[in-house]
Design a protein around this motif. Structure first.
Motif, PDB file in Angstrom:
ATOM      1  N   ASP A  52       9.912  15.128  -5.239  1.00 52.70           N
ATOM      2  CA  ASP A  52       8.849  14.153  -5.503  1.00 52.70           C
ATOM      3  C   ASP A  52       8.894  13.028  -4.468  1.00 52.70           C
ATOM      4  N   ILE A  53      10.090  12.558  -4.167  1.00 52.94           N
ATOM      5  CA  ILE A  53      10.252  11.495  -3.169  1.00 52.94           C
ATOM      6  C   ILE A  53       9.797  11.987  -1.796  1.00 52.94           C
ATOM      7  N   ARG A  54      10.225  13.198  -1.442  1.00 54.20           N
ATOM      8  CA  ARG A  54       9.843  13.787  -0.154  1.00 54.20           C
ATOM      9  C   ARG A  54       8.320  13.945  -0.061  1.00 54.20           C
ATOM     10  N   ALA A  55       7.696  14.415  -1.129  1.00 55.33           N
ATOM     11  CA  ALA A  55       6.243  14.602  -1.134  1.00 55.33           C
ATOM     12  C   ALA A  55       5.523  13.263  -0.992  1.00 55.33           C
ATOM     13  N   ASN A  90       5.892  12.108   2.638  1.00 56.12           N
ATOM     14  CA  ASN A  90       5.008  12.891   3.499  1.00 56.12           C
ATOM     15  C   ASN A  90       3.554  12.459   3.352  1.00 56.12           C
ATOM     16  N   ALA A  91       3.146  12.152   2.126  1.00 57.15           N
ATOM     17  CA  ALA A  91       1.779  11.676   1.894  1.00 57.15           C
ATOM     18  C   ALA A  91       1.555  10.326   2.576  1.00 57.15           C
ATOM     19  N   ASN A 142      -1.122   9.613   5.547  1.00 56.96           N
ATOM     20  CA  ASN A 142      -2.109   8.529   5.456  1.00 56.96           C
ATOM     21  C   ASN A 142      -2.053   7.638   6.687  1.00 56.96           C
ATOM     22  N   ARG A 143      -0.873   7.325   7.138  1.00 61.12           N
ATOM     23  CA  ARG A 143      -0.697   6.480   8.328  1.00 61.12           C
ATOM     24  C   ARG A 143      -1.247   7.201   9.563  1.00 61.12           C
ATOM     25  N   LYS A 144      -0.972   8.502   9.650  1.00 59.32           N
ATOM     26  CA  LYS A 144      -1.470   9.296  10.780  1.00 59.32           C
ATOM     27  C   LYS A 144      -2.997   9.320  10.798  1.00 59.32           C
TER      28      LYS A 144
END
Length: 152
Positions: free
Chosen positions: A11-14, A17-18, A22-24
């Motif tokens: 959950d933390i990894r997901a 990554n989200a 978003n930043r990208k």
């Protein structure tokens, strides 16, 4: 009584990554606006005589992510006194795609080109083709990155 988390490492990894995605996407959106501003400036702010329209028509940009074009500026044939600029547009697209194909950099890349072979000679005569746009892009991209990654 111990405290038990109601989430997993996945959950933390997901979530991380989200946030990265978003930043990208925010960077890509900002580069789109910077590219359009620079494109407009390059096409209208030049001092050279637009005889055929080819040099002006050969100016364009793209944004790459991990070597793949994710956005490309709109190519427009600009009329000149003796031509309609279609040859310049064709050469600009070909040159930009050639350069994009050679990019090995991972991450986000912003490319802007003037595709006519004589563009460097026009620049050498101090008749701005991309110099001012390049400086504008550099300044705006640095400011954008400073804003985006400013630590609070």
């Amino acid at each position: 009584m111990p405290i038990k988390p109601n989430f997993t490492q996945a959950d933390i990894r997901a979530r991380m990554n989200a946030m990265i995605e978003n930043r990208k996407q925010a960077i890509i959106a900002q580069l789109f606006y910077i590219g359009e501003e620079c494109l407009t400036q390059a096409r209208s702010g030049h001092k050279y005589l637009n005889q055929t329209g080819n040099l002006c028509s050969s100016i364009g940009y793209c944004i790459l992510v991990d070597g793949e074009i994710v956005h490309e500026g709109e190519w427009k044939a600009v009329n000149g006194g003796k031509g309609d600029g279609t040859e310049g547009k064709k050469q600009g697209v070909a040159f930009l795609h050639e350069l994009a194909a050679k990019q090995t950099t991972q991450g986000i890349v912003f490319l802007m080109v003037a595709g006519m072979p004589y563009a460097q000679y026009v620049e050498a005569m101090s008749l701005d083709v991309l110099d001012t746009s390049e400086q504008m892009a550099e300044r705006k991209i640095k400011a954008m990155l400073n804003r985006l990654f400013k630590t609070k």
